[in-house]
Write a protein that holds these residues in place. Structure first.
Motif, PDB file in Angstrom:
ATOM      1  N   ALA A 123     -28.764 -47.398   3.479  1.00 28.36           N
ATOM      2  CA  ALA A 123     -28.924 -46.076   4.070  1.00 28.36           C
ATOM      3  C   ALA A 123     -28.433 -44.985   3.118  1.00 28.36           C
ATOM      4  O   ALA A 123     -28.670 -45.049   1.918  1.00 28.36           O
ATOM      5  N   GLY A 124     -27.742 -43.967   3.654  1.00 29.28           N
ATOM      6  CA  GLY A 124     -27.353 -42.827   2.845  1.00 29.28           C
ATOM      7  C   GLY A 124     -26.482 -43.171   1.665  1.00 29.28           C
ATOM      8  O   GLY A 124     -26.571 -42.533   0.599  1.00 29.28           O
ATOM      9  N   SER A 125     -25.632 -44.166   1.812  1.00 30.64           N
ATOM     10  CA  SER A 125     -24.782 -44.569   0.695  1.00 30.64           C
ATOM     11  C   SER A 125     -25.603 -45.153  -0.443  1.00 30.64           C
ATOM     12  O   SER A 125     -25.281 -44.955  -1.625  1.00 30.64           O
ATOM     13  N   MET A 126     -26.661 -45.865  -0.111  1.00 31.62           N
ATOM     14  CA  MET A 126     -27.572 -46.387  -1.135  1.00 31.62           C
ATOM     15  C   MET A 126     -28.289 -45.234  -1.847  1.00 31.62           C
ATOM     16  O   MET A 126     -28.441 -45.255  -3.072  1.00 31.62           O
ATOM     17  N   TYR A 127     -28.686 -44.215  -1.075  1.00 33.79           N
ATOM     18  CA  TYR A 127     -29.336 -43.065  -1.691  1.00 33.79           C
ATOM     19  C   TYR A 127     -28.393 -42.382  -2.687  1.00 33.79           C
ATOM     20  O   TYR A 127     -28.790 -41.990  -3.786  1.00 33.79           O
ATOM     21  N   ALA A 128     -27.130 -42.239  -2.274  1.00 37.58           N
ATOM     22  CA  ALA A 128     -26.148 -41.575  -3.133  1.00 37.58           C
ATOM     23  C   ALA A 128     -25.907 -42.378  -4.404  1.00 37.58           C
ATOM     24  O   ALA A 128     -25.803 -41.813  -5.499  1.00 37.58           O
ATOM     25  N   ALA A 129     -25.804 -43.699  -4.261  1.00 39.76           N
ATOM     26  CA  ALA A 129     -25.556 -44.544  -5.436  1.00 39.76           C
ATOM     27  C   ALA A 129     -26.710 -44.445  -6.427  1.00 39.76           C
ATOM     28  O   ALA A 129     -26.503 -44.344  -7.644  1.00 39.76           O
ATOM     29  N   ASP A 144     -35.714 -50.793   2.835  1.00 39.12           N
ATOM     30  CA  ASP A 144     -36.997 -51.141   3.430  1.00 39.12           C
ATOM     31  C   ASP A 144     -38.093 -50.715   2.446  1.00 39.12           C
ATOM     32  O   ASP A 144     -37.786 -50.187   1.370  1.00 39.12           O
ATOM     33  N   PRO A 145     -39.378 -50.925   2.748  1.00 41.65           N
ATOM     34  CA  PRO A 145     -40.419 -50.599   1.759  1.00 41.65           C
ATOM     35  C   PRO A 145     -40.436 -49.141   1.317  1.00 41.65           C
ATOM     36  O   PRO A 145     -40.668 -48.848   0.143  1.00 41.65           O
ATOM     37  N   SER A 146     -40.215 -48.194   2.241  1.00 39.43           N
ATOM     38  CA  SER A 146     -40.201 -46.797   1.815  1.00 39.43           C
ATOM     39  C   SER A 146     -38.997 -46.516   0.918  1.00 39.43           C
ATOM     40  O   SER A 146     -39.082 -45.709  -0.026  1.00 39.43           O
ATOM     41  N   GLU A 147     -37.893 -47.192   1.182  1.00 38.48           N
ATOM     42  CA  GLU A 147     -36.700 -46.980   0.363  1.00 38.48           C
ATOM     43  C   GLU A 147     -36.829 -47.631  -1.009  1.00 38.48           C
ATOM     44  O   GLU A 147     -36.277 -47.121  -1.995  1.00 38.48           O
ATOM     45  N   ILE A 148     -37.540 -48.740  -1.112  1.00 41.49           N
ATOM     46  CA  ILE A 148     -37.751 -49.312  -2.450  1.00 41.49           C
ATOM     47  C   ILE A 148     -38.651 -48.389  -3.259  1.00 41.49           C
ATOM     48  O   ILE A 148     -38.509 -48.284  -4.490  1.00 41.49           O
ATOM     49  N   ALA A 149     -39.534 -47.648  -2.604  1.00 42.60           N
ATOM     50  CA  ALA A 149     -40.316 -46.633  -3.312  1.00 42.60           C
ATOM     51  C   ALA A 149     -39.398 -45.545  -3.867  1.00 42.60           C
ATOM     52  O   ALA A 149     -39.596 -45.055  -4.986  1.00 42.60           O
ATOM     53  N   PHE A 150     -38.390 -45.161  -3.101  1.00 46.15           N
ATOM     54  CA  PHE A 150     -37.399 -44.192  -3.583  1.00 46.15           C
ATOM     55  C   PHE A 150     -36.627 -44.739  -4.780  1.00 46.15           C
ATOM     56  O   PHE A 150     -36.440 -44.060  -5.796  1.00 46.15           O
ATOM     57  N   LEU A 151     -36.207 -45.991  -4.697  1.00 47.68           N
ATOM     58  CA  LEU A 151     -35.463 -46.591  -5.804  1.00 47.68           C
ATOM     59  C   LEU A 151     -36.329 -46.705  -7.058  1.00 47.68           C
ATOM     60  O   LEU A 151     -35.810 -46.703  -8.181  1.00 47.68           O
ATOM     61  N   ALA A 152     -37.639 -46.804  -6.856  1.00 46.41           N
ATOM     62  CA  ALA A 152     -38.564 -46.949  -7.988  1.00 46.41           C
ATOM     63  C   ALA A 152     -38.942 -45.609  -8.626  1.00 46.41           C
ATOM     64  O   ALA A 152     -39.580 -45.597  -9.687  1.00 46.41           O
ATOM     65  N   ASP A 153     -38.572 -44.505  -7.988  1.00 46.50           N
ATOM     66  CA  ASP A 153     -38.927 -43.183  -8.503  1.00 46.50           C
ATOM     67  C   ASP A 153     -37.778 -42.663  -9.363  1.00 46.50           C
ATOM     68  O   ASP A 153     -36.703 -42.340  -8.853  1.00 46.50           O
ATOM     69  N   PRO A 154     -37.962 -42.555 -10.669  1.00 44.51           N
ATOM     70  CA  PRO A 154     -36.849 -42.171 -11.543  1.00 44.51           C
ATOM     71  C   PRO A 154     -36.365 -40.748 -11.327  1.00 44.51           C
ATOM     72  O   PRO A 154     -35.247 -40.403 -11.725  1.00 44.51           O
ATOM     73  N   ASP A 155     -37.177 -39.915 -10.672  1.00 48.26           N
ATOM     74  CA  ASP A 155     -36.821 -38.502 -10.521  1.00 48.26           C
ATOM     75  C   ASP A 155     -36.305 -38.144  -9.134  1.00 48.26           C
ATOM     76  O   ASP A 155     -35.665 -37.105  -8.969  1.00 48.26           O
ATOM     77  N   ALA A 156     -36.570 -38.971  -8.139  1.00 53.09           N
ATOM     78  CA  ALA A 156     -36.210 -38.619  -6.767  1.00 53.09           C
ATOM     79  C   ALA A 156     -34.708 -38.784  -6.545  1.00 53.09           C
ATOM     80  O   ALA A 156     -34.130 -39.807  -6.902  1.00 53.09           O
ATOM     81  N   VAL A 157     -34.109 -37.768  -5.927  1.00 53.84           N
ATOM     82  CA  VAL A 157     -32.680 -37.849  -5.589  1.00 53.84           C
ATOM     83  C   VAL A 157     -32.489 -38.118  -4.100  1.00 53.84           C
ATOM     84  O   VAL A 157     -31.361 -38.249  -3.626  1.00 53.84           O
TER      85      VAL A 157
END
Length: 292
Positions: A123-129, A144-157
């Motif tokens: 969740a939010g702690s993963m986003y912050a890390a 989840d799948p949408s969050e792995i898309a976030f982790l895969a985006d080098p520019d998204a904070v």
């Protein structure tokens, strides 16, 4: 084992202590909280797991936060100041606002610990890390799948800012997104990507996929992803490697859902209540962790 996260309770102060089950609720430092989605679902699943394994119950650090960030800041600051003396073997970070500067200060404090804890984030702690550039220093993320898309985006904070081409059809492109997350430094050492298919990943290599039993109704029940993270933290506390802990947790979550026979109206507590029976029937075969 320490679990830290916020709960959506107005004006709840920060509390710290051992958690115990009290009827249908969980009790911490004099506060009774329901086992609903979010941090308390994670805590409840972790407690069910440590109870079965006859381990000490989790310690928890909680604060109320309904979007102001006040409770999140209290949690970050407490960890920054006290992580050395708390000295958890496993630290699971959950719902906190993704405040990057505080996450960076937290990890600086972790580096000074005599023994480094196993670090798990969701969740939010993963986003912050991830936004702080610290993902590779964590042992397990559970997106989840949408969050792995976030982790895969080098520019998204933040997941709200994922590039559209990454977000579209994320469920069908999970292996591709996993590779990108590791290529761009957005992934922890291990990943458990939760969804219709669960992916267990270590160092960019997909070790296992789990898709049975398939219980579509669980997708509608808030907290069924949080339970996986709670179990994984508890199994890591029992000494299992993070990827092994993740795989067992994904299997147990599905088996508990099958036993509960849920509808979309079922609460996550009904799933968690099935975990002791699931562990008794399957844990020895799944993991070699055999209890009486």
């Amino acid at each position: 084992m320490l679990i830290a996260g916020t709960v959506p309770v107005t004006d709840m102060p920060m509390v710290y202590g051992r958690v115990e089950r009290e009827g249908g609720n969980l009790r911490v430092d004099g506060h009774s909280l329901p086992c609903t989605q979010g941090t308390m679902a994670l805590v409840s699943a972790a407690l069910a797991t440590t109870s079965h394994l006859e381990l000490e119950p989790p310690r928890v650090l909680l604060a109320g936060d309904i979007g102001t960030g006040k409770g999140s800041r209290l949690i970050y600051q407490y960890l920054i100041e006290h992580i050395g003396e708390l000295a958890p073997d496993v630290l699971a970070l959950h719902y906190c606002q993704p405040i990057v500067t505080l996450m960076q200060r937290f990890y600086t404090a972790v580096e000074k610990c005599r023994l480094r804890p196993v670090l798990i984030a969701d969740a939010g702690s993963m986003y912050a890390a991830k936004a702080a550039g610290l993902a590779p220093h964590f042992d397990l993320f559970t997106p989840d799948p949408s969050e792995i898309a976030f982790l895969a985006d080098p520019d998204a904070v933040h997941p709200a800012y994922i590039k559209r081409h990454l977000f579209e059809d994320a469920c069908a492109r999970v292996p591709e997104l996993i590779k990108s997350a590791y290529d761009y430094g957005g992934a922890a050492k291990c990943l458990l990507v939760k969804g219709a298919v669960d992916y267990i990943v270590r160092d960019g290599i997909i070790l296992e996929t789990i898709n049975e039993p398939n219980i579509p109704e669980m997708e509608c029940i808030g907290g069924t992803g949080d339970t996986i993270t709670g179990m994984a933290a508890a199994f890591a506390y029992a000494g299992l490697e993070p990827d092994q802990a993740a795989g067992i947790s994904a299997k147990a979550n599905r088996a508990a859902g099958q036993r509960a026979r849920p509808t979309p109206a079922t609460g996550v507590a009904a799933i968690i209540d099935q975990l002791p029976a699931v562990f008794k029937e399957n844990l020895c075969a799944w993991s070699g962790v055999c209890t009486k």
